[in-house]
Motif scaffolding. Structure first.
Motif, PDB file in Angstrom:
ATOM      1  N   ILE A 127       0.737  -1.198  -0.061  1.00  0.00           N
ATOM      2  CA  ILE A 127       0.028   0.036  -0.184  1.00  0.00           C
ATOM      3  C   ILE A 127       0.853   1.244   0.157  1.00  0.00           C
ATOM      4  N   PHE A 128       1.839   1.039   0.970  1.00  0.00           N
ATOM      5  CA  PHE A 128       2.698   2.387   0.716  1.00  0.00           C
ATOM      6  C   PHE A 128       3.532   2.670  -0.620  1.00  0.00           C
ATOM      7  N   LEU A 129       3.688   1.470  -1.299  1.00  0.00           N
ATOM      8  CA  LEU A 129       4.409   1.562  -2.600  1.00  0.00           C
ATOM      9  C   LEU A 129       3.386   1.945  -3.763  1.00  0.00           C
ATOM     10  N   ALA A 130       2.307   1.332  -3.661  1.00  0.00           N
ATOM     11  CA  ALA A 130       1.024   1.625  -4.606  1.00  0.00           C
ATOM     12  C   ALA A 130       0.608   3.018  -4.320  1.00  0.00           C
ATOM     13  N   ASP A 131       0.733   3.722  -3.283  1.00  0.00           N
ATOM     14  CA  ASP A 131       0.327   5.109  -3.177  1.00  0.00           C
ATOM     15  C   ASP A 131       1.305   6.004  -3.809  1.00  0.00           C
ATOM     16  N   GLY A 141      11.655  10.089 -11.480  1.00  0.00           N
ATOM     17  CA  GLY A 141      12.219   8.741 -10.876  1.00  0.00           C
ATOM     18  C   GLY A 141      11.018   7.520 -10.484  1.00  0.00           C
ATOM     19  N   VAL A 142       9.937   8.063 -10.905  1.00  0.00           N
ATOM     20  CA  VAL A 142       8.706   7.313 -10.729  1.00  0.00           C
ATOM     21  C   VAL A 142       8.770   5.852 -11.697  1.00  0.00           C
ATOM     22  N   ALA A 143       9.464   5.789 -12.687  1.00  0.00           N
ATOM     23  CA  ALA A 143       9.619   4.799 -13.540  1.00  0.00           C
ATOM     24  C   ALA A 143      10.415   3.950 -13.012  1.00  0.00           C
ATOM     25  N   ALA A 144      11.764   4.360 -12.278  1.00  0.00           N
ATOM     26  CA  ALA A 144      12.406   3.365 -11.768  1.00  0.00           C
ATOM     27  C   ALA A 144      11.954   2.937 -10.291  1.00  0.00           C
ATOM     28  N   LEU A 145      11.106   3.533  -9.642  1.00  0.00           N
ATOM     29  CA  LEU A 145      10.344   3.050  -8.377  1.00  0.00           C
ATOM     30  C   LEU A 145       9.235   2.082  -8.810  1.00  0.00           C
ATOM     31  N   ARG A 146       8.945   2.271  -9.976  1.00  0.00           N
ATOM     32  CA  ARG A 146       7.765   1.295 -10.695  1.00  0.00           C
ATOM     33  C   ARG A 146       8.325   0.108 -10.828  1.00  0.00           C
ATOM     34  N   LYS A 147       9.431   0.136 -11.586  1.00  0.00           N
ATOM     35  CA  LYS A 147      10.291  -0.916 -11.852  1.00  0.00           C
ATOM     36  C   LYS A 147      10.866  -1.989 -10.696  1.00  0.00           C
ATOM     37  N   ALA A 148      11.204  -1.169  -9.768  1.00  0.00           N
ATOM     38  CA  ALA A 148      11.695  -1.665  -8.425  1.00  0.00           C
ATOM     39  C   ALA A 148      10.572  -2.482  -7.666  1.00  0.00           C
ATOM     40  N   ALA A 149       9.390  -1.682  -7.562  1.00  0.00           N
ATOM     41  CA  ALA A 149       8.292  -2.487  -6.916  1.00  0.00           C
ATOM     42  C   ALA A 149       7.962  -3.617  -7.541  1.00  0.00           C
ATOM     43  N   HIS A 150       7.992  -3.944  -8.700  1.00  0.00           N
ATOM     44  CA  HIS A 150       7.731  -5.281  -9.271  1.00  0.00           C
ATOM     45  C   HIS A 150       8.781  -6.182  -9.593  1.00  0.00           C
ATOM     46  N   THR A 151      10.051  -6.065  -8.875  1.00  0.00           N
ATOM     47  CA  THR A 151      11.104  -6.544  -8.960  1.00  0.00           C
ATOM     48  C   THR A 151      11.399  -7.072  -7.499  1.00  0.00           C
ATOM     49  N   ASN A 152      11.568  -6.002  -6.645  1.00  0.00           N
ATOM     50  CA  ASN A 152      12.046  -6.474  -5.078  1.00  0.00           C
ATOM     51  C   ASN A 152      11.285  -5.279  -4.297  1.00  0.00           C
ATOM     52  N   LEU A 153      10.583  -5.995  -3.387  1.00  0.00           N
ATOM     53  CA  LEU A 153       9.621  -4.768  -2.533  1.00  0.00           C
ATOM     54  C   LEU A 153      10.682  -4.143  -1.631  1.00  0.00           C
ATOM     55  N   ASP A 154      11.600  -4.899  -0.765  1.00  0.00           N
ATOM     56  CA  ASP A 154      12.321  -4.084   0.078  1.00  0.00           C
ATOM     57  C   ASP A 154      13.237  -3.248  -0.613  1.00  0.00           C
ATOM     58  N   LYS A 155      13.809  -3.372  -1.611  1.00  0.00           N
ATOM     59  CA  LYS A 155      14.633  -2.492  -2.427  1.00  0.00           C
ATOM     60  C   LYS A 155      13.617  -1.293  -3.059  1.00  0.00           C
ATOM     61  N   ALA A 156      12.492  -1.428  -3.247  1.00  0.00           N
ATOM     62  CA  ALA A 156      11.171  -0.278  -3.598  1.00  0.00           C
ATOM     63  C   ALA A 156      11.274   0.181  -2.556  1.00  0.00           C
ATOM     64  N   MET A 157      10.918   0.048  -1.416  1.00  0.00           N
ATOM     65  CA  MET A 157      10.811   0.753  -0.057  1.00  0.00           C
ATOM     66  C   MET A 157      11.803   1.636   0.142  1.00  0.00           C
TER      67      MET A 157
END
Length: 193
Positions: A127-131, A141-157
């Motif tokens: 939910i934190f990341l989806a927001d 940087g949102v594109a990199a964050l989207r990619k990270a969220a679909h790759t590794n949740l903790d790295k995206a956090m």
């Protein structure tokens, strides 16, 4: 199994929120649903938490402070300076009272979606990341964050925490301690593993 009349809920949210916030809420819910499928989290919980995460977001600052008193919630000095941060905690309580949501995982996700913290459940991270990354978001940087969220949740956090902290520093704003605690916790977990 959570029983929700989504048609009624969405109708209520549309009446409660501004058109922009309502669209954002739908985007968060859709994004949370996708991430939940990827990370093996209950998709109904993700959908519902996404829809309800900003339940109290458009309450006036005075109302948020008053609600904190009524609910006997502790308000730290940063929240006093930036009452908008209270919308997550207040929202959690209102969702429980007004919508009948009792699921602790959903309530934690709503409560922590703004500042983050240590020991977040996978749903809370989603939910934190989806927001942060829902389709309506557009920032450097949102594109990199989207990619990270679909790759590794903790790295995206960690990336989201870094963006948040950098943004707040650039605005000369207050950083909530939970954001620092959450970031440090993930860095420590990274070193342990």
């Amino acid at each position: 199994m959570i029983k929700v009349d989504y048609r009624e809920l969405i109708k209520g949210l549309e009446a409660r929120l501004s058109p922009k916030r309502f669209k954002h809420t739908l985007g968060v819910s859709e994004t949370a649903l996708l991430l939940a499928g990827k990370y093996g989290v209950d998709q109904e919980k993700a959908k519902l938490a996404g829809l309800l995460h900003d339940y109290a977001r458009e309450l006036p600052m005075e109302t948020l402070l008053h609600q904190a008193v009524v609910l006997a919630l502790p308000v730290d000095e940063i929240e006093r300076e930036e009452p908008v941060l209270l919308h997550a905690k207040i929202g959690m309580h209102l969702v429980k009272q007004e919508c009948g949501v009792e699921d602790d995982d959903i309530l934690q996700a709503i409560s922590l979606h703004t500042t983050g913290s240590s020991h977040m459940s996978t749903l809370a991270k989603i939910i934190f990341l989806a927001d942060y990354i829902e389709p309506g978001r557009d920032f450097e940087g949102v594109a990199a964050l989207r990619k990270a969220a679909h790759t590794n949740l903790d790295k995206a956090m960690l990336l989201a925490y870094d963006y948040t902290i950098s943004h707040i520093i650039a605005k000369h704003g207050f950083i909530h301690p939970n954001t620092i605690i959450g970031r440090n916790y993930l860095l420590m977990q990274e070193r342990i593993n």
